[in-house]
Design a protein around this motif. Structure first.
Motif, PDB file in Angstrom:
ATOM      1  N   ASP A  68       0.839  -1.197   0.000  1.00  0.00           N
ATOM      2  CA  ASP A  68       0.000   0.000   0.000  1.00  0.00           C
ATOM      3  C   ASP A  68       0.872   1.244   0.000  1.00  0.00           C
ATOM      4  O   ASP A  68       1.973   1.255   0.564  1.00  0.00           O
ATOM      5  CB  ASP A  68      -0.917   0.020   1.225  1.00  0.00           C
ATOM      6  N   VAL A  69       0.372   2.311  -0.620  1.00  0.00           N
ATOM      7  CA  VAL A  69       1.120   3.564  -0.725  1.00  0.00           C
ATOM      8  C   VAL A  69       0.225   4.725  -0.308  1.00  0.00           C
ATOM      9  O   VAL A  69      -0.944   4.792  -0.715  1.00  0.00           O
ATOM     10  CB  VAL A  69       1.624   3.792  -2.168  1.00  0.00           C
ATOM     11  N   GLU A  70       0.764   5.602   0.532  1.00  0.00           N
ATOM     12  CA  GLU A  70       0.061   6.828   0.881  1.00  0.00           C
ATOM     13  C   GLU A  70       0.550   7.939  -0.041  1.00  0.00           C
ATOM     14  O   GLU A  70       1.723   8.323  -0.008  1.00  0.00           O
ATOM     15  CB  GLU A  70       0.315   7.210   2.343  1.00  0.00           C
ATOM     16  N   MET A  71      -0.363   8.454  -0.878  1.00  0.00           N
ATOM     17  CA  MET A  71      -0.030   9.524  -1.807  1.00  0.00           C
ATOM     18  C   MET A  71      -0.246  10.863  -1.117  1.00  0.00           C
ATOM     19  O   MET A  71      -1.334  11.153  -0.618  1.00  0.00           O
ATOM     20  CB  MET A  71      -0.910   9.419  -3.055  1.00  0.00           C
ATOM     21  N   LEU A  72       0.797  11.692  -1.066  1.00  0.00           N
ATOM     22  CA  LEU A  72       0.743  12.958  -0.344  1.00  0.00           C
ATOM     23  C   LEU A  72       0.586  14.161  -1.264  1.00  0.00           C
ATOM     24  O   LEU A  72      -0.047  15.152  -0.896  1.00  0.00           O
ATOM     25  CB  LEU A  72       2.001  13.118   0.514  1.00  0.00           C
ATOM     26  N   ASP A  73       1.174  14.115  -2.442  1.00  0.00           N
ATOM     27  CA  ASP A  73       1.102  15.259  -3.351  1.00  0.00           C
ATOM     28  C   ASP A  73       1.347  14.783  -4.769  1.00  0.00           C
ATOM     29  O   ASP A  73       2.129  13.838  -4.985  1.00  0.00           O
ATOM     30  CB  ASP A  73       2.134  16.320  -2.959  1.00  0.00           C
ATOM     31  N   LEU A  74       0.697  15.422  -5.743  1.00  0.00           N
ATOM     32  CA  LEU A  74       0.830  15.048  -7.150  1.00  0.00           C
ATOM     33  C   LEU A  74       0.773  16.307  -8.000  1.00  0.00           C
ATOM     34  O   LEU A  74      -0.138  17.126  -7.855  1.00  0.00           O
ATOM     35  CB  LEU A  74      -0.289  14.084  -7.565  1.00  0.00           C
ATOM     36  N   ARG A  75       1.764  16.465  -8.857  1.00  0.00           N
ATOM     37  CA  ARG A  75       1.783  17.613  -9.764  1.00  0.00           C
ATOM     38  C   ARG A  75       2.184  17.134 -11.156  1.00  0.00           C
ATOM     39  O   ARG A  75       3.160  16.401 -11.318  1.00  0.00           O
ATOM     40  CB  ARG A  75       2.770  18.669  -9.286  1.00  0.00           C
ATOM     41  N   VAL A  76       1.413  17.567 -12.150  1.00  0.00           N
ATOM     42  CA  VAL A  76       1.736  17.314 -13.550  1.00  0.00           C
ATOM     43  C   VAL A  76       2.300  18.602 -14.136  1.00  0.00           C
ATOM     44  O   VAL A  76       1.689  19.668 -14.000  1.00  0.00           O
ATOM     45  CB  VAL A  76       0.495  16.856 -14.341  1.00  0.00           C
ATOM     46  N   VAL A  77       3.459  18.523 -14.769  1.00  0.00           N
ATOM     47  CA  VAL A  77       4.052  19.669 -15.443  1.00  0.00           C
ATOM     48  C   VAL A  77       3.942  19.420 -16.947  1.00  0.00           C
ATOM     49  O   VAL A  77       4.469  18.424 -17.460  1.00  0.00           O
ATOM     50  CB  VAL A  77       5.518  19.877 -15.028  1.00  0.00           C
ATOM     51  N   TYR A  78       3.222  20.318 -17.638  1.00  0.00           N
ATOM     52  CA  TYR A  78       2.961  20.133 -19.063  1.00  0.00           C
ATOM     53  C   TYR A  78       4.170  20.543 -19.897  1.00  0.00           C
ATOM     54  O   TYR A  78       5.133  21.131 -19.401  1.00  0.00           O
ATOM     55  CB  TYR A  78       1.712  20.912 -19.467  1.00  0.00           C
ATOM     56  N   ALA A  79       4.118  20.239 -21.200  1.00  0.00           N
ATOM     57  CA  ALA A  79       5.238  20.494 -22.091  1.00  0.00           C
ATOM     58  C   ALA A  79       5.596  21.973 -22.170  1.00  0.00           C
ATOM     59  O   ALA A  79       6.754  22.325 -22.416  1.00  0.00           O
ATOM     60  CB  ALA A  79       4.928  19.945 -23.490  1.00  0.00           C
ATOM     61  N   ASN A  80       4.612  22.855 -21.961  1.00  0.00           N
ATOM     62  CA  ASN A  80       4.882  24.300 -22.007  1.00  0.00           C
ATOM     63  C   ASN A  80       5.370  24.848 -20.663  1.00  0.00           C
ATOM     64  O   ASN A  80       5.532  26.057 -20.506  1.00  0.00           O
ATOM     65  CB  ASN A  80       3.636  25.063 -22.463  1.00  0.00           C
ATOM     66  N   ARG A  89      -4.546  13.170  -2.329  1.00  0.00           N
ATOM     67  CA  ARG A  89      -4.075  12.680  -1.021  1.00  0.00           C
ATOM     68  C   ARG A  89      -4.957  11.533  -0.572  1.00  0.00           C
ATOM     69  O   ARG A  89      -6.120  11.726  -0.202  1.00  0.00           O
ATOM     70  CB  ARG A  89      -4.084  13.804   0.003  1.00  0.00           C
ATOM     71  N   ALA A  90      -4.427  10.332  -0.644  1.00  0.00           N
ATOM     72  CA  ALA A  90      -5.215   9.141  -0.331  1.00  0.00           C
ATOM     73  C   ALA A  90      -4.284   7.950  -0.200  1.00  0.00           C
ATOM     74  O   ALA A  90      -3.120   8.004  -0.600  1.00  0.00           O
ATOM     75  CB  ALA A  90      -6.255   8.881  -1.421  1.00  0.00           C
ATOM     76  N   VAL A  91      -4.777   6.869   0.372  1.00  0.00           N
ATOM     77  CA  VAL A  91      -4.056   5.601   0.430  1.00  0.00           C
ATOM     78  C   VAL A  91      -4.494   4.764  -0.764  1.00  0.00           C
ATOM     79  O   VAL A  91      -5.681   4.541  -0.984  1.00  0.00           O
ATOM     80  CB  VAL A  91      -4.343   4.851   1.743  1.00  0.00           C
TER      81      VAL A  91
END
Length: 259
Positions: A68-80, A89-91
Motif C-alpha cells: 500500500d502507498v500513501e499519496m501525499l502530493d501530485l503535480r503534472v508539469v505540461y510540455a509548455n 491525497r489518499a491511500v
C-alpha cells in the motif's frame, strides 16, 4: 460536537473512496504506461519524466503494486512548463489504482509527473512500486463493477525492480499466499526486459524450469506459462533478467498467477 466529528469522518472516507473507485462519467480509451518508481518507507519525492514520449493525454491514473502507498502530493508539469496540482491525497491499496484524474485543459502533452508519497508498513516484506498511466480516449458512461477474483482470475504475486546495468537475480516469494495456481505470466513496466531464466519452486520444494528466454516489451505480458502438474501451490518464483538500456528509467517485472 459528536455529530460534527462523525460528519467530518464520513466526508473524509467518501473522498478516499472516490479517488480509488471513481464516480459518474469515466474516460475510456487506451491506457499508456508512462513509468514506474519504487517507494521507500520514509516520505519520498520522485519524478516520472514523460517528455520523450510523443502524444497528448486526457487523464492519468496511479497504480500501487507490492504494498500500500500513501499519496501525499501530485503535480503534472505540461510540455509548455505550466504546472497542474492534482488533489490525490489518499491511500492506494496494492493492486488497485486511483480513478482517472482529468488533466487541466483536457488533452495535454506531459513533460513530467512529480509525486510525493510513502510506502505503508506491511508484513509481506515487499517494496511498493507506483506506476503512472496516461489516457487518450473519449468520455463514456460509468463502467460496471470490476469482476471479483475467482476461478480463472489472474492474481498479482509480486513485483521486482530490475537494475539498469548487468544481469540481475531476484525471487518473488509466494509462500504466504493461500491457493493453487494453474499458470503464471510476467508483466513488464517502465522499460524493456530481457528474461534469461525462470524457475518456479513449488511448496514441496520441487523446482520447475520454465523456458521463457525472450525480450518482454514494457507494458506487455508473456503468454500464460503452464505449471507442471497443472494446479500447484507455489513457494517462490526465481528470475534472472536484465533491463535493455533506455532513457526512461528502471524496469519492473511483476508475476501473476492464474487460479
Amino acid at each position: 460536537m459528536r455529530f460534527k466529528q462523525g460528519a467530518t469522518l464520513a466526508g473524509a472516507l467518501f473522498v478516499v473512496a472516490a479517488m480509488t473507485t471513481g464516480a459518474s462519467a469515466q474516460p475510456v480509451g487506451e491506457w499508456v504506461d508512462l513509468g514506474c518508481r519504487n517507494v521507500s518507507f520514509r516520505t519520498d519525492r520522485d519524478t516520472i519524466v514523460v517528455g520523450r514520449r510523443e502524444g497528448r493525454f486526457r487523464a492519468i491514473r496511479l497504480i500501487a503494486r507490492g504494498a500500500d502507498v500513501e499519496m501525499l502530493d501530485l503535480r503534472v508539469v505540461y510540455a509548455n512548463g505550466a504546472p497542474d496540482d492534482i488533489p490525490v491525497r489518499a491511500v492506494i491499496r496494492q493492486g488497485t489504482s486511483t480513478r482517472p484524474l482529468d488533466l487541466r485543459g483536457w488533452e495535454r502533452s506531459i513533460n513530467r509527473i512529480e509525486i510525493v508519497y510513502r510506502s505503508l508498513p506491511s508484513f509481506r516484506g515487499r517494496q511498493a512500486t507506483v506506476c503512472a498511466e496516461g489516457l487518450a480516449g473519449r468520455v463514456a458512461g460509468p463502467p460496471g463493477p470490476p469482476p471479483g477474483p475467482g476461478p480463472g482470475a489472474w492474481v498479482e504475486l509480486g513485483c521486482k525492480g530490475v537494475s539498469l546495468f548487468g544481469k540481475d537475480r531476484d525471487s518473488v516469494l509466494v509462500g504466504r499466499r493461500e491457493g493453487r495456481f494453474k499458470a503464471i505470466r510476467l508483466y513488464v513496466r517502465g522499460a524493456d526486459v530481457e528474461m534469461l531464466d525462470l524457475k518456479v519452486i513449488y511448496a514441496n520444494g520441487s523446482p520447475d524450469d520454465i523456458p521463457v528466454r525472450a525480450v518482454i516489451r514494457q507494458g506487455q505480458r508473456t503468454r500464460p506459462l503452464d505449471l507442471r502438474g497443472w494446479e500447484r501451490a507455489i513457494h517462490r518464483v526465481d528470475m534472472v533478467y536484465r533491463t535493455i538500456p533506455n532513457f526512461k528509467g528502471l524496469a519492473n517485472v511483476c508475476v501473476e498467477g492464474l487460479q
